[in-house]
Write a protein that holds these residues in place. Structure first.
Motif, PDB file in Angstrom:
ATOM      1  N   MET A 199       0.439  -1.223  -0.115  1.00 19.75           N
ATOM      2  CA  MET A 199       0.120   0.416  -0.322  1.00 19.75           C
ATOM      3  C   MET A 199       1.126   1.109  -0.122  1.00 19.75           C
ATOM      4  SD  MET A 199      -2.171   2.460   2.005  1.00 19.75           S
ATOM      5  CE  MET A 199      -1.068   1.438   3.499  1.00 19.75           C
ATOM      6  N   ASN A 200       0.644   2.324  -0.425  1.00 25.78           N
ATOM      7  CA  ASN A 200       1.173   3.517  -0.882  1.00 25.78           C
ATOM      8  C   ASN A 200       0.048   4.770  -0.409  1.00 25.78           C
ATOM      9  OD1 ASN A 200       3.409   2.683  -2.253  1.00 25.78           O
ATOM     10  ND2 ASN A 200       1.704   1.699  -3.578  1.00 25.78           N
ATOM     11  N   ILE A 201       1.041   5.605   0.626  1.00 24.21           N
ATOM     12  CA  ILE A 201       0.208   7.134   0.437  1.00 24.21           C
ATOM     13  C   ILE A 201       1.937   7.596   0.062  1.00 24.21           C
ATOM     14  CG2 ILE A 201      -0.014   8.287   2.210  1.00 24.21           C
ATOM     15  CD1 ILE A 201      -0.377   6.177   4.389  1.00 24.21           C
ATOM     16  N   VAL A 202       0.354   8.378  -1.141  1.00 22.42           N
ATOM     17  CA  VAL A 202       0.864   9.262  -1.973  1.00 22.42           C
ATOM     18  C   VAL A 202       0.240  10.868  -2.305  1.00 22.42           C
ATOM     19  CG1 VAL A 202       1.709   9.955  -4.840  1.00 22.42           C
ATOM     20  CG2 VAL A 202       1.864   7.404  -3.227  1.00 22.42           C
ATOM     21  N   THR A 203       1.418  11.464  -1.898  1.00 20.23           N
ATOM     22  CA  THR A 203       0.538  13.248  -2.052  1.00 20.23           C
ATOM     23  C   THR A 203      -0.285  13.450  -3.809  1.00 20.23           C
ATOM     24  OG1 THR A 203       2.225  15.112  -3.130  1.00 20.23           O
ATOM     25  CG2 THR A 203       1.935  14.534  -0.730  1.00 20.23           C
ATOM     26  N   THR A 204      -1.393  14.347  -3.786  1.00 20.77           N
ATOM     27  CA  THR A 204      -2.044  14.323  -5.406  1.00 20.77           C
ATOM     28  C   THR A 204      -1.223  15.327  -6.246  1.00 20.77           C
ATOM     29  OG1 THR A 204      -2.598  16.850  -4.370  1.00 20.77           O
ATOM     30  CG2 THR A 204      -4.692  14.436  -3.834  1.00 20.77           C
ATOM     31  N   GLY A 205      -0.111  15.289  -5.771  1.00 23.68           N
ATOM     32  CA  GLY A 205       1.325  16.246  -7.016  1.00 23.68           C
ATOM     33  C   GLY A 205       1.476  14.932  -7.852  1.00 23.68           C
ATOM     34  N   PHE A 206       1.289  13.352  -7.439  1.00 21.57           N
ATOM     35  CA  PHE A 206       2.389  12.830  -7.903  1.00 21.57           C
ATOM     36  C   PHE A 206       1.524  11.221  -8.578  1.00 21.57           C
ATOM     37  CE2 PHE A 206       4.901  14.212  -4.876  1.00 21.57           C
ATOM     38  CZ  PHE A 206       6.416  14.843  -6.038  1.00 21.57           C
ATOM     39  N   VAL A 207       0.051  12.156  -8.710  1.00 22.89           N
ATOM     40  CA  VAL A 207      -1.316  11.123  -9.308  1.00 22.89           C
ATOM     41  C   VAL A 207      -0.849  10.962 -10.695  1.00 22.89           C
ATOM     42  CG1 VAL A 207      -3.812  11.499 -10.279  1.00 22.89           C
ATOM     43  CG2 VAL A 207      -2.885  12.592  -7.710  1.00 22.89           C
ATOM     44  N   ASP A 208      -0.361  11.575 -11.664  1.00 20.73           N
ATOM     45  CA  ASP A 208       0.071  11.070 -12.992  1.00 20.73           C
ATOM     46  C   ASP A 208       1.365  10.343 -13.150  1.00 20.73           C
ATOM     47  OD1 ASP A 208      -2.120  12.873 -14.156  1.00 20.73           O
ATOM     48  OD2 ASP A 208      -0.743  14.340 -14.453  1.00 20.73           O
ATOM     49  N   GLY A 209       2.478  10.800 -11.917  1.00 21.00           N
ATOM     50  CA  GLY A 209       3.416   9.774 -12.388  1.00 21.00           C
ATOM     51  C   GLY A 209       3.404   7.941 -11.388  1.00 21.00           C
ATOM     52  N   VAL A 210       1.792   7.672 -10.859  1.00 17.43           N
ATOM     53  CA  VAL A 210       1.769   6.938 -10.427  1.00 17.43           C
ATOM     54  C   VAL A 210       0.900   6.089 -11.264  1.00 17.43           C
ATOM     55  CG1 VAL A 210       0.177   5.425  -8.484  1.00 17.43           C
ATOM     56  CG2 VAL A 210       1.475   7.358  -7.445  1.00 17.43           C
ATOM     57  N   GLU A 211       0.096   6.372 -11.813  1.00 19.36           N
ATOM     58  CA  GLU A 211      -0.437   5.615 -12.454  1.00 19.36           C
ATOM     59  C   GLU A 211       0.609   5.737 -14.098  1.00 19.36           C
ATOM     60  OE1 GLU A 211      -3.672   9.010 -14.565  1.00 19.36           O
ATOM     61  OE2 GLU A 211      -5.064   8.348 -11.865  1.00 19.36           O
ATOM     62  N   ALA A 212       1.245   6.374 -14.119  1.00 14.98           N
ATOM     63  CA  ALA A 212       2.554   6.263 -15.288  1.00 14.98           C
ATOM     64  C   ALA A 212       3.106   4.814 -15.043  1.00 14.98           C
ATOM     65  CB  ALA A 212       3.034   7.786 -15.761  1.00 14.98           C
ATOM     66  N   GLN A 213       3.730   5.138 -14.074  1.00 14.08           N
ATOM     67  CA  GLN A 213       4.118   3.717 -13.464  1.00 14.08           C
ATOM     68  C   GLN A 213       3.698   2.713 -13.075  1.00 14.08           C
ATOM     69  OE1 GLN A 213       7.317   3.486 -13.183  1.00 14.08           O
ATOM     70  NE2 GLN A 213       8.147   2.255 -12.096  1.00 14.08           N
ATOM     71  N   SER A 214       2.450   3.077 -12.622  1.00 16.00           N
ATOM     72  CA  SER A 214       1.213   1.363 -12.889  1.00 16.00           C
ATOM     73  C   SER A 214       0.709   0.924 -14.246  1.00 16.00           C
ATOM     74  CB  SER A 214       0.021   2.060 -11.513  1.00 16.00           C
ATOM     75  OG  SER A 214       0.182   2.265 -10.833  1.00 16.00           O
ATOM     76  N   GLU A 215       0.951   1.589 -14.905  1.00 10.87           N
ATOM     77  CA  GLU A 215       0.285   1.201 -16.536  1.00 10.87           C
ATOM     78  C   GLU A 215       1.405   0.670 -16.774  1.00 10.87           C
ATOM     79  OE1 GLU A 215      -0.613   2.820 -20.368  1.00 10.87           O
ATOM     80  OE2 GLU A 215      -2.186   4.108 -19.053  1.00 10.87           O
ATOM     81  N   SER A 216       3.141   1.522 -16.999  1.00  5.67           N
ATOM     82  CA  SER A 216       3.833   0.671 -17.739  1.00  5.67           C
ATOM     83  C   SER A 216       4.384  -0.226 -16.594  1.00  5.67           C
ATOM     84  CB  SER A 216       5.207   2.021 -17.100  1.00  5.67           C
ATOM     85  OG  SER A 216       5.482   1.822 -15.810  1.00  5.67           O
ATOM     86  N   LEU A 217       4.397  -0.521 -15.866  1.00  4.83           N
ATOM     87  CA  LEU A 217       4.750  -2.666 -14.774  1.00  4.83           C
ATOM     88  C   LEU A 217       3.063  -2.978 -14.465  1.00  4.83           C
ATOM     89  CD1 LEU A 217       5.823  -1.023 -11.729  1.00  4.83           C
ATOM     90  CD2 LEU A 217       7.384  -2.179 -13.038  1.00  4.83           C
ATOM     91  N   GLY A 218       1.916  -2.923 -15.246  1.00  6.82           N
ATOM     92  CA  GLY A 218       1.628  -3.621 -15.095  1.00  6.82           C
ATOM     93  C   GLY A 218       0.735  -3.827 -13.909  1.00  6.82           C
ATOM     94  N   PHE A 219       0.976  -3.202 -13.332  1.00  6.71           N
ATOM     95  CA  PHE A 219       0.421  -3.638 -11.674  1.00  6.71           C
ATOM     96  C   PHE A 219      -0.801  -2.735 -11.020  1.00  6.71           C
ATOM     97  CE2 PHE A 219       1.430  -2.405  -7.275  1.00  6.71           C
ATOM     98  CZ  PHE A 219       0.801  -4.196  -6.583  1.00  6.71           C
ATOM     99  N   ASP A 220      -2.120  -2.947  -9.848  1.00  6.67           N
ATOM    100  CA  ASP A 220      -2.440  -1.845  -9.616  1.00  6.67           C
ATOM    101  C   ASP A 220      -2.671  -1.416  -8.311  1.00  6.67           C
ATOM    102  OD1 ASP A 220      -4.534   0.128  -9.904  1.00  6.67           O
ATOM    103  OD2 ASP A 220      -6.111  -1.005  -9.869  1.00  6.67           O
ATOM    104  N   PRO A 221      -1.766  -1.216  -7.828  1.00  6.18           N
ATOM    105  CA  PRO A 221      -1.381  -0.641  -6.486  1.00  6.18           C
ATOM    106  C   PRO A 221      -2.133   0.185  -5.578  1.00  6.18           C
ATOM    107  CG  PRO A 221      -0.437   1.165  -6.696  1.00  6.18           C
ATOM    108  CD  PRO A 221      -0.618   0.205  -8.545  1.00  6.18           C
TER     109      PRO A 221
END
Length: 58
Positions: free
Chosen positions: A1-23
């Motif tokens: 599980m991750n706790i992330v600020t809203t400033g990194f939503v795009d980064g989380v989504e891009a990384q998740s998509e590239s890894l094929g993982f939905d954290p």
């Protein structure tokens, strides 16, 4: 599980998509570094239920 600020939503989504993982992610307001102790505690209090729900569902 991750706790992330809203400033990194795009980064989380891009990384998740590239890894094929939905954290499991709980987003908190951005930025964090210039917050007072009281503000950080309020953010933590607001996120607590979401964090616990994700931990219990895993």
């Amino acid at each position: 599980m991750n706790i992330v600020t809203t400033g990194f939503v795009d980064g989380v989504e891009a990384q998740s998509e590239s890894l094929g993982f939905d954290p499991a992610v709980v987003y908190v307001p951005h930025p964090i570094q210039n917050r007072t102790k009281a503000e950080i505690e309020a953010i933590a209090d607001q996120a607590f239920a979401k964090v616990m729900a994700l931990l219990q569902s895993s």
